[in-house]
Design a protein around this motif. Structure first.
Motif, PDB file in Angstrom:
ATOM      1  N   ARG A   1      -4.185   1.342  -2.988  1.00 35.75           N
ATOM      2  CA  ARG A   1      -3.219   2.373  -2.767  1.00 35.75           C
ATOM      3  C   ARG A   1      -2.409   2.325  -1.646  1.00 35.75           C
ATOM      4  NH1 ARG A   1      -6.130   8.222  -1.708  1.00 35.75           N
ATOM      5  NH2 ARG A   1      -7.778   7.441  -0.582  1.00 35.75           N
ATOM      6  N   SER A   2      -2.331   1.058  -0.894  1.00 35.42           N
ATOM      7  CA  SER A   2      -1.834   0.999   0.467  1.00 35.42           C
ATOM      8  C   SER A   2      -0.311   0.844   0.147  1.00 35.42           C
ATOM      9  CB  SER A   2      -2.065  -0.559   0.995  1.00 35.42           C
ATOM     10  OG  SER A   2      -1.407  -1.614   0.212  1.00 35.42           O
TER      11      SER A   2
ATOM     12  N   SER B   1     -10.610   3.908  -2.992  1.00 37.65           N
ATOM     13  CA  SER B   1     -12.125   3.911  -2.683  1.00 37.65           C
ATOM     14  C   SER B   1     -12.987   5.425  -3.140  1.00 37.65           C
ATOM     15  CB  SER B   1     -12.133   3.694  -1.380  1.00 37.65           C
ATOM     16  OG  SER B   1     -11.713   5.032  -0.451  1.00 37.65           O
TER      17      SER B   1
ATOM     18  N   GLY C   1      -9.263  -6.281  -1.553  1.00 39.57           N
ATOM     19  CA  GLY C   1     -10.131  -7.018  -0.511  1.00 39.57           C
ATOM     20  C   GLY C   1     -11.470  -7.141  -0.521  1.00 39.57           C
ATOM     21  N   ARG C   2     -12.026  -6.922  -1.554  1.00 40.87           N
ATOM     22  CA  ARG C   2     -13.384  -7.179  -1.562  1.00 40.87           C
ATOM     23  C   ARG C   2     -13.899  -8.074  -2.766  1.00 40.87           C
ATOM     24  NH1 ARG C   2     -16.689  -1.480  -1.825  1.00 40.87           N
ATOM     25  NH2 ARG C   2     -18.346  -3.294  -2.190  1.00 40.87           N
TER      26      ARG C   2
ATOM     27  N   MET D   1      -7.591 -11.101  -1.447  1.00 45.13           N
ATOM     28  CA  MET D   1      -7.808 -12.425  -0.742  1.00 45.13           C
ATOM     29  C   MET D   1      -9.043 -12.171   0.284  1.00 45.13           C
ATOM     30  SD  MET D   1      -4.402 -14.502   0.281  1.00 45.13           S
ATOM     31  CE  MET D   1      -3.888 -13.074   1.439  1.00 45.13           C
TER      32      MET D   1
ATOM     33  N   THR E   1       4.634 -14.324  -2.750  1.00 42.91           N
ATOM     34  CA  THR E   1       4.958 -13.306  -1.580  1.00 42.91           C
ATOM     35  C   THR E   1       6.208 -14.280  -0.877  1.00 42.91           C
ATOM     36  OG1 THR E   1       2.820 -12.459  -1.653  1.00 42.91           O
ATOM     37  CG2 THR E   1       4.209 -12.075   0.437  1.00 42.91           C
TER      38      THR E   1
HETATM   39  P1  NAP Z   1      -5.543  -2.140   2.416  1.00 43.99           P
HETATM   40  O1  NAP Z   1      -4.417  -1.434   3.121  1.00 43.99           O
HETATM   41  O2  NAP Z   1      -6.874  -2.479   3.156  1.00 43.99           O
HETATM   42  O3  NAP Z   1      -5.907  -1.261   1.038  1.00 43.99           O
HETATM   43  C1  NAP Z   1      -6.968  -1.616   0.345  1.00 43.99           C
HETATM   44  C2  NAP Z   1      -7.190  -0.564  -0.728  1.00 43.99           C
HETATM   45  O4  NAP Z   1      -8.268  -0.794  -1.644  1.00 43.99           O
HETATM   46  C3  NAP Z   1      -7.085   1.007  -0.176  1.00 43.99           C
HETATM   47  O5  NAP Z   1      -6.377   1.524  -1.053  1.00 43.99           O
HETATM   48  C4  NAP Z   1      -8.761   1.252  -0.529  1.00 43.99           C
HETATM   49  O6  NAP Z   1      -8.996   2.699  -0.868  1.00 43.99           O
HETATM   50  C5  NAP Z   1      -9.001   0.344  -1.635  1.00 43.99           C
HETATM   51  N1  NAP Z   1     -10.432   0.188  -1.933  1.00 43.99           N
HETATM   52  C6  NAP Z   1     -11.454  -0.154  -0.799  1.00 43.99           C
HETATM   53  N2  NAP Z   1     -12.718  -0.363  -1.334  1.00 43.99           N
HETATM   54  C7  NAP Z   1     -12.568   0.056  -2.670  1.00 43.99           C
HETATM   55  C8  NAP Z   1     -13.165   0.139  -3.843  1.00 43.99           C
HETATM   56  N3  NAP Z   1     -14.742  -0.001  -3.532  1.00 43.99           N
HETATM   57  N4  NAP Z   1     -13.068   0.613  -4.808  1.00 43.99           N
HETATM   58  C9  NAP Z   1     -11.559   0.935  -5.217  1.00 43.99           C
HETATM   59  N5  NAP Z   1     -10.742   0.841  -4.038  1.00 43.99           N
HETATM   60  C10 NAP Z   1     -11.184   0.450  -2.904  1.00 43.99           C
HETATM   61  O7  NAP Z   1      -5.252  -3.505   1.688  1.00 43.99           O
HETATM   62  P2  NAP Z   1      -3.790  -4.236   1.380  1.00 43.99           P
HETATM   63  O8  NAP Z   1      -2.960  -4.466   2.570  1.00 43.99           O
HETATM   64  O9  NAP Z   1      -3.300  -3.540   0.184  1.00 43.99           O
HETATM   65  O10 NAP Z   1      -4.259  -5.642   0.826  1.00 43.99           O
HETATM   66  C11 NAP Z   1      -5.481  -5.443  -0.418  1.00 43.99           C
HETATM   67  C12 NAP Z   1      -5.648  -6.899  -0.402  1.00 43.99           C
HETATM   68  O11 NAP Z   1      -4.669  -7.901  -0.977  1.00 43.99           O
HETATM   69  C13 NAP Z   1      -6.342  -7.875   0.700  1.00 43.99           C
HETATM   70  O12 NAP Z   1      -7.124  -8.615   0.417  1.00 43.99           O
HETATM   71  C14 NAP Z   1      -4.944  -8.355   1.183  1.00 43.99           C
HETATM   72  O13 NAP Z   1      -5.504  -9.800   1.950  1.00 43.99           O
HETATM   73  C15 NAP Z   1      -4.417  -8.699  -0.295  1.00 43.99           C
HETATM   74  N6  NAP Z   1      -3.037  -9.075  -0.243  1.00 43.99           N
HETATM   75  C16 NAP Z   1      -2.379 -10.251  -0.511  1.00 43.99           C
HETATM   76  C17 NAP Z   1      -1.004 -10.622  -0.404  1.00 43.99           C
HETATM   77  C18 NAP Z   1      -0.772 -11.755  -0.741  1.00 43.99           C
HETATM   78  O14 NAP Z   1       0.342 -12.271  -0.507  1.00 43.99           O
HETATM   79  N7  NAP Z   1      -1.534 -12.247  -1.818  1.00 43.99           N
HETATM   80  C19 NAP Z   1      -0.285  -9.419   0.098  1.00 43.99           C
HETATM   81  C20 NAP Z   1      -0.808  -8.295   0.447  1.00 43.99           C
HETATM   82  C21 NAP Z   1      -2.151  -7.977   0.534  1.00 43.99           C
HETATM   83  P3  NAP Z   1      -8.733   3.638   0.402  1.00 43.99           P
HETATM   84  O15 NAP Z   1      -6.998   4.079   0.208  1.00 43.99           O
HETATM   85  O16 NAP Z   1      -9.297   5.059  -0.336  1.00 43.99           O
HETATM   86  O17 NAP Z   1      -9.276   3.397   1.540  1.00 43.99           O
END
Ligand code: NAP
Length: 293
Positions: free
Chosen positions: A167-168, A191, A211-212, A232, A273
């Motif tokens: 939910r970022s 989470s 990101g897990r 990733m 992206t």
């Molecule tokens: P982020 O800000 O760290 O958000 C991660 C989200 O995952 C948060 O909402 C968190 O919940 C949730 N989460 C963590 N552990 C969890 C679990 N065990 N079960 C369910 N939900 C869980 O990360 P982000 O910026 O959105 O990026 C997420 C991933 O996408 C990363 O690996 C990043 O590298 C990748 N990404 C890739 C691209 C691309 O161009 N391919 C672009 C953006 C992001 P809470 O809110 O409750 O903490």
């Protein structure tokens, strides 16, 4: 073993080709090319790689890249002044403040300084609000890229059960808003979600951005679902089982057995992206040129 692999690399090449053709047309018509400024504070190795890739991608499609660098100990005032200068510069159509910033700086507050018309990352409060209201505006590139992948794979979203894990502000929230705009029934997990597995297993379209590494296994996936892996994580190539060492949130080998279509990591969402960043920069340039005439 049944899922179709959604080839993000090929779809991104197509989008970049379309943008290049439209940039040529735009430049011929207006006498100036769109410009994209990247602002990098500090020297985080990962961010430098991303910024270089964005600069190179701009040049390839005829967008003029502006590469602005500030030292790791830059003050908020210095970053703000750089952004204000770019806001005022007519040759700059789009501004991207590379996140994350060094610890002394507030990324949300500094992003909000960017002129919303140049906010090609779609992260300013105005653009986030326009998306929430379902009104036109610049949208974040990665969720836009996912929408493009779903369209390319002919995935019907209307009435579909879509589950977004994460939910970022950068991804999960705008992704949910775009899916809602396409008339999907959307659930957002995080989470604190109780029984993530059961919620995911309802999805016709499952989008994971946590990101897990390999969090989403076979039993999270409804047979025939479309699975989009945004996550990733970097493992050693031996641990990851591929040369890049990158893995997603989805256990690909398990998911491919049950899904109907799936994006790989790497080569799925990642290449989209930057392609959508180029498209946003062109769209911003077109909107700014319209105001000037
Ligand atoms: P982020 O800000 O760290 O958000 C991660 C989200 O995952 C948060 O909402 C968190 O919940 C949730 N989460 C963590 N552990 C969890 C679990 N065990 N079960 C369910 N939900 C869980 O990360 P982000 O910026 O959105 O990026 C997420 C991933 O996408 C990363 O690996 C990043 O590298 C990748 N990404 C890739 C691209 C691309 O161009 N391919 C672009 C953006 C992001 P809470 O809110 O409750 O903490």
């Amino acid at each position: 073993m049944g899922a179709t692999i959604i080839d993000g690399k090929a779809i991104a090449v197509r989008v970049r080709g379309e943008v290049a053709a439209e940039v040529r047309e735009f430049s011929a018509r207006t006498g100036s090319a769109p410009g994209l400024a990247t602002v990098l504070v500090g020297n985080d190795a990962g961010s430098e790689v991303y910024v270089r890739a964005k600069q190179r991608a701009c040049a390839e499609v005829g967008i003029v890249p502006f590469d602005r660098r500030l030292p790791a100990d830059a003050s908020a005032e210095e970053v703000a002044s750089e952004l204000e200068g770019l806001n005022a510069d007519e040759s700059v159509s789009g501004i991207l403040l590379q996140l994350p910033l060094p610890g002394q700086l507030d990324g949300t507050a500094l992003t909000a300084i960017i002129d919303p018309r140049k906010d090609v990352d779609g992260l300013t409060p105005l653009n986030a609000g326009l998306l929430a209201l379902g009104r036109p505006g610049l949208r974040p590139c990665t969720p836009l890229g996912v929408m493009e992948l779903l369209a390319a794979a002919n995935v019907a979203l209307e009435g579909a059960e879509a589950v977004v894990v994460g939910r970022s502000n950068l991804f999960g929230k705008p992704m949910a808003a775009l899916l809602l705009g396409a008339n999907a029934t959307v659930t957002v997990c995080h989470s604190r979600t109780r029984d993530l597995r059961a919620v995911c297993a309802r999805a016709d379209v499952l989008i994971a951005a946590v990101g897990r590494a390999r969090l989403i296994g076979r039993d999270f996936i409804k047979p025939g679902a479309v699975v989009i892996d945004v996550g990733m994580s970097r493992l050693t190539p031996e641990q990851a089982g591929n040369a890049s060492g990158l893995v997603g949130d989805v256990d690909f080998d398990q998911a491919i057995e049950v899904a109907s279509a799936i994006t790989p990591v790497p080569g799925g969402v990642g290449p989209m992206t930057i392609a959508l960043l180029l498209r946003n920069t062109l769209d911003a340039a077109v909107a700014q040129a319209r105001v000037r005439v």
